[in-house]
Motif scaffolding. Structure first.
Motif, PDB file in Angstrom:
ATOM      1  N   HIS A 322      13.148  -8.519   6.988  1.00 57.16           N
ATOM      2  CA  HIS A 322      13.730  -7.898   5.781  1.00 57.16           C
ATOM      3  C   HIS A 322      13.170  -8.637   4.568  1.00 57.16           C
ATOM      4  N   TRP A 323      12.186  -8.012   3.882  1.00 63.77           N
ATOM      5  CA  TRP A 323      11.592  -8.626   2.703  1.00 63.77           C
ATOM      6  C   TRP A 323      12.433  -8.297   1.470  1.00 63.77           C
ATOM      7  N   VAL A 324      12.692  -9.304   0.653  1.00 66.00           N
ATOM      8  CA  VAL A 324      13.491  -9.134  -0.574  1.00 66.00           C
ATOM      9  C   VAL A 324      12.675  -9.663  -1.750  1.00 66.00           C
ATOM     10  N   TRP A 325      12.369  -8.813  -2.695  1.00 58.44           N
ATOM     11  CA  TRP A 325      11.631  -9.219  -3.886  1.00 58.44           C
ATOM     12  C   TRP A 325      12.564  -9.983  -4.827  1.00 58.44           C
ATOM     13  N   VAL A 326      12.317 -11.278  -5.034  1.00 59.06           N
ATOM     14  CA  VAL A 326      13.186 -12.086  -5.899  1.00 59.06           C
ATOM     15  C   VAL A 326      12.566 -12.333  -7.263  1.00 59.06           C
ATOM     16  N   SER A 327      11.241 -12.200  -7.370  1.00 62.55           N
ATOM     17  CA  SER A 327      10.587 -12.326  -8.672  1.00 62.55           C
ATOM     18  C   SER A 327       9.151 -11.834  -8.548  1.00 62.55           C
ATOM     19  N   GLY A 328       8.566 -11.437  -9.672  1.00 64.07           N
ATOM     20  CA  GLY A 328       7.162 -11.091  -9.709  1.00 64.07           C
ATOM     21  C   GLY A 328       6.855  -9.680  -9.225  1.00 64.07           C
ATOM     22  N   PHE A 329       5.584  -9.315  -9.348  1.00 61.10           N
ATOM     23  CA  PHE A 329       5.072  -7.995  -8.999  1.00 61.10           C
ATOM     24  C   PHE A 329       4.206  -8.165  -7.758  1.00 61.10           C
ATOM     25  N   HIS A 330       4.744  -7.795  -6.599  1.00 59.90           N
ATOM     26  CA  HIS A 330       4.094  -8.117  -5.333  1.00 59.90           C
ATOM     27  C   HIS A 330       4.169  -6.934  -4.368  1.00 59.90           C
ATOM     28  N   SER A 331       3.396  -7.069  -3.271  1.00 59.47           N
ATOM     29  CA  SER A 331       3.521  -6.150  -2.136  1.00 59.47           C
ATOM     30  C   SER A 331       3.643  -6.981  -0.872  1.00 59.47           C
ATOM     31  N   THR A 332       4.027  -6.332   0.227  1.00 59.06           N
ATOM     32  CA  THR A 332       3.849  -6.894   1.561  1.00 59.06           C
ATOM     33  C   THR A 332       2.963  -5.918   2.312  1.00 59.06           C
ATOM     34  N   THR A 333       1.750  -6.366   2.632  1.00 61.64           N
ATOM     35  CA  THR A 333       0.710  -5.505   3.195  1.00 61.64           C
ATOM     36  C   THR A 333       0.155  -6.154   4.455  1.00 61.64           C
ATOM     37  N   SER A 334       0.223  -5.465   5.583  1.00 58.68           N
ATOM     38  CA  SER A 334      -0.220  -6.056   6.845  1.00 58.68           C
ATOM     39  C   SER A 334      -1.734  -6.135   6.905  1.00 58.68           C
ATOM     40  N   GLY A 335      -2.230  -7.205   7.559  1.00 58.35           N
ATOM     41  CA  GLY A 335      -3.654  -7.387   7.761  1.00 58.35           C
ATOM     42  C   GLY A 335      -4.094  -8.787   7.373  1.00 58.35           C
ATOM     43  N   PRO A 336      -5.237  -9.221   7.902  1.00 56.71           N
ATOM     44  CA  PRO A 336      -5.755 -10.552   7.565  1.00 56.71           C
ATOM     45  C   PRO A 336      -6.278 -10.584   6.138  1.00 56.71           C
ATOM     46  N   CYS A 337      -6.201 -11.753   5.540  1.00 57.21           N
ATOM     47  CA  CYS A 337      -6.664 -11.925   4.160  1.00 57.21           C
ATOM     48  C   CYS A 337      -7.323 -13.285   4.017  1.00 57.21           C
ATOM     49  N   PRO A 338      -8.676 -13.401   3.782  1.00 57.41           N
ATOM     50  CA  PRO A 338      -9.584 -12.269   3.634  1.00 57.41           C
ATOM     51  C   PRO A 338      -9.783 -11.494   4.933  1.00 57.41           C
ATOM     52  N   PRO A 339     -10.254 -10.211   4.877  1.00 55.74           N
ATOM     53  CA  PRO A 339     -10.803  -9.516   3.706  1.00 55.74           C
ATOM     54  C   PRO A 339      -9.775  -8.854   2.811  1.00 55.74           C
ATOM     55  N   CYS A 340      -8.460  -8.953   3.152  1.00 49.68           N
ATOM     56  CA  CYS A 340      -7.402  -8.438   2.278  1.00 49.68           C
ATOM     57  C   CYS A 340      -7.517  -6.937   2.054  1.00 49.68           C
TER      58      CYS A 340
END
Length: 385
Positions: A322-340
């Motif tokens: 359960h992801w909860v945004w507490v501050s900032g402008f973000h995403s939760t996106t699956s996959g390795p990073c890099p290559p993002c």
């Protein structure tokens, strides 16, 4: 000496025969070879042998540098007479070979002879302090590169100066591979999973893997490291006795892949459920799992699991994040990073003041990232069976 032995296992060399190209050539790969001069000098002496009793063999050796690399791709061609062994001492720096001192990388030996006609081996050693310190590494065929491997006989800490372990991989494929190292001690996960991405025909090593996993002081003489990857890899662990500086090498053995857990398909409204026929008992549906909270943007550009206190969540099949945004402008996106670039498993945001739930019905290690911040904001979900 300790600094030297941290560097030495980074140059572990494997011979990988039977790698066929589309043009019919066979490639034997030395995934790591180097020539470094300095406070901790180390070198690779390479040997190439033609097994045929009757046929000569023309070989092309290409240096695939990935540490402190010069421009271009050095390459040499040589011919081996029947049963001839050719010596390439300090092959990386030698003027008769690649002439690229103070660099490290891999070497690909290609030929069009019989698939097992060329044997390549290497001795890795340091000249300081004397006597020399090093090891001989056996060759590995491409059939011994696996997406899931286990490294046994792994040690860390302990009495009498104890041990330390470095874990590494080499990717023989044509595309980048994402992977995780997960340590288990007595069947229980120790620390957090360590995620990395390794490029095509390249390698990497995590020195002091127990420290990287957050358990530097764990004392164990019987740990294992499980390596799960998106493609076949050669894997190894270099275990060093801190009292004697004696190293030994563990080659990754093929492991069982993470197993998905089957779930029951719900009966549509108005339809009659098909009874289970007589015979073996049907596999029961797993009970509902637990929910774990990850704060998004806590303390800056971070994912913070509320159990572990860091960016790695360790759960079981059937559990929910359960992801909860507490501050900032973000995403939760699956996959390795890099290559993002995202792998399509899940993607929510970017935005502010959001929440998002995802239930994991398959065991494995799942990296993710913020699409707005890339590699500076990443997380990992480790799903145990």
């Amino acid at each position: 000496m300790r600094k030297l032995l941290l560097l030495l296992p980074a140059l572990l060399v494997f011979a990988a025969p039977l790698r066929q190209r589309a043009d019919g050539t066979t490639v034997i790969t030395l995934p790591a070879a180097a020539s470094i001069v300095g406070g901790a000098p180390f070198f690779s002496d390479v040997r190439a042998f033609n097994t045929s009793y009757t046929d000569s063999l023309e070989v092309t050796a290409t240096y695939r540098c990935f540490i402190t690399c010069p421009a271009g791709t050095p390459q040499i061609t040589f011919t081996l007479a029947p049963r001839e062994s050719r010596a390439f001492d300090d092959m990386v720096a030698s003027a008769s070979a690649f002439n690229t001192p103070n660099s490290a990388g891999g070497v690909e030996f290609s030929h069009t002879g019989e698939s097992e006609q060329l044997v390549v081996t290497s001795r890795l050693f340091s000249t300081a302090p004397t006597p020399t310190v090093g090891m001989f590494i056996p060759g590995l065929g491409i059939s011994e590169a696996y997406p899931n491997t286990v490294l046994t006989s792994v040690r860390n800490a302990g009495p009498d100066a104890g041990f330390r372990t470095n874990a590494g991989v080499f990717n023989p494929g044509d595309a980048a591979v994402s992977l995780t190292f997960t340590i288990f001690d007595g069947g229980v996960q120790a620390g957090t999973a360590v995620s990395r991405t390794v490029g095509a025909h390249s390698g990497l090593q995590v020195n002091l893997i127990f420290t990287a996993a957050g358990v530097p002081n764990l004392s164990t003489a019987n740990a294992v490291i499980v390596v799960n990857a998106t493609g076949p890899l050669f894997t190894y662990a270099a275990v060093i006795d801190n009292a004697t500086t004696d190293p030994y090498l563990v080659i990754g053995a093929e492991d069982q892949p993470p197993q998905p857990v089957a779930t029951a398909t719900p009966t549509p409204p108005g339809a009659t459920a098909t009874p289970t026929p007589p015979g073996p008992t049907a596999t029961p549906t797993p009970p509902p799992g637990q929910t774990f909270t990850v704060n998004v943007g806590q303390g800056g550009n971070n994912f913070v699991d509320q159990v572990s206190g860091n960016s790695t969540s360790t759960i079981h099949v059937g559990d929910t994040i359960h992801w909860v945004w507490v501050s900032g402008f973000h995403s939760t996106t699956s996959g390795p990073c890099p290559p993002c670039s995202g792998d399509g498993m899940w993607n929510h945001g970017p935005g502010t003041g959001l929440t998002f739930d995802f239930t994991f019905n398959q065991a494995g290690t799942f990296p993710y990232f913020c699409s707005n911040h890339g590699s500076i904001m990443t997380g990992t979900v480790v799903v145990n069976p």
